[in-house]
Enzyme design. Structure first.
Site, short mmCIF file in Angstrom:
data_model
loop_
_atom_site.label_atom_id
_atom_site.label_comp_id
_atom_site.label_asym_id
_atom_site.label_seq_id
_atom_site.Cartn_x
_atom_site.Cartn_y
_atom_site.Cartn_z
N ARG A 228 0.84 -1.19 0.00
CA ARG A 228 0.00 0.00 0.00
C ARG A 228 0.88 1.25 0.00
O ARG A 228 1.97 1.27 0.59
CB ARG A 228 -0.92 0.01 1.22
N HIS A 276 -0.63 0.49 -10.01
CA HIS A 276 -1.36 -0.42 -9.11
C HIS A 276 -1.85 -1.66 -9.88
O HIS A 276 -3.03 -1.99 -9.87
CB HIS A 276 -2.53 0.30 -8.44
#
Length: 313
Positions: A228, A276
């Site tokens: 993250r 991502h």
């Protein structure tokens, strides 16, 4: 059996049809504002507060991804969103493990073979063969030993790398040197040439990738962040590169996504940016996982991926 579905981006029709094929006896509907009808299960990502708050009769809430930090943050901001006593379940793998393995191996090999430096030389039209790294010194450290962390560590072992792993509590992985707890973090870092972050996003892990941590790695190390964006103190990475603690970083996750157009990471010669994509939810595998968990719950058996809300994963 009634299931409600909500995702701000996914094709609801695809998921509804897929779940009905797997569980023919269910009724599944896309949740819309004002829908307070009975539901046994909820399949969600970033749901509105009113979808789950004060809803009685739920047997389980399935998160359509591996991370649960977003919904836990919603609960923290508006307590009562998650019905008390209802299990919250995340996708532990659902095809993401293989994708993470591929991404991690690709980037580790990228640095082992010094492709990042050859790319810099190409921009300079410079022809120079660089001395290859000795594998015994090219130790890969994996931060996090959950389902994805273990799979990445095991795959790197199969590729012939020396691998070490750190986790909050003791974990044993075949042919991987394991470290755990705050007391052993320094020893773990000092022997790592490549650091792969696969920690969960919790209040205790946010900002863990900082200048202090980078300074404890082997000199001129590499960073791969596929967990993250909140784990990384972005300015500290730039400082660490300037100081020579880090000589290359592959970043797939960011504090702000999409990454702002003027962000310095875009043009930094020693940082690789990907949008991502290290592991994305694969609908068919995710639906297989959720369907099997529903069958287990209906039989009174334990389901997989149950989240400990206090720990945050």
């Amino acid at each position: 059996m009634e299931i409600i579905f909500y995702h701000p981006f996914f094709d609801a029709a695809q998921w509804i049809q897929g779940m009905q094929q797997r569980l023919p006896n269910i009724n599944i509907r896309q949740w819309k504002r004002g829908d307070n009808k009975h539901a046994d299960y909820a399949m969600v990502w970033a749901p509105p507060y009113e979808m789950l708050a004060n809803r009685s009769g739920l047997k389980g809430i399935f998160i359509l991804g591996a991370g649960v930090e977003a919904i836990l943050k919603q609960e923290q901001q508006k307590p009562g969103m998650l019905p008390a006593g209802v299990p919250l379940m995340r996708l532990e793998d659902a095809g993401m493990g293989l994708q993470m393995q591929e991404y991690a191996v690709a980037m580790v090999l990228h640095y082992l073979r010094r492709m990042d430096e050859y790319k810099l030389q190409q921009g300079q039209r410079r022809w120079k063969q660089l001395e290859p790294y000795d594998r015994k010194d090219f130790v890969v450290g994996v931060l996090g030993a959950g389902v994805l962390g273990r799979r990445v560590a095991q795959t790197l072992v199969e590729w012939g790398f020396i691998v070490r792993c750190w986790s909050r509590t003791p974990k044993q992985i075949n042919n991987v040197v394991s470290f755990h707890g705050e007391d052993q973090l320094g020893d773990f870092l000092s022997g790592s040439k490549v650091l792969i972050n696969l920690l969960p996003d919790t209040p205790k892990t946010r900002g863990i990738l900082n200048l202090s941590l980078f300074s404890q790695l082997k000199p001129k190390s590499y960073l791969i962040n596929i967990a993250r964006g909140a784990h990384l103190v972005e300015h500290d990475l730039l400082v660490a590169i300037d100081k020579g603690y880090i000589v290359g970083a592959s970043l797939d996750v960011f504090v702000e996504e999409p990454l702002p157009e003027m962000h310095p990471f875009w043009t930094h010669p020693r940082i690789t940016v990907t949008p991502h994509v290290a592991a994305i939810t694969i609908p068919d595998i995710a639906m297989d996982t959720i369907s099997e968990n529903i069958r287990r719950i209906e039989k009174g058996e334990l389901s997989t991926g149950v989240v400990d809300i206090k720990l945050g994963y």
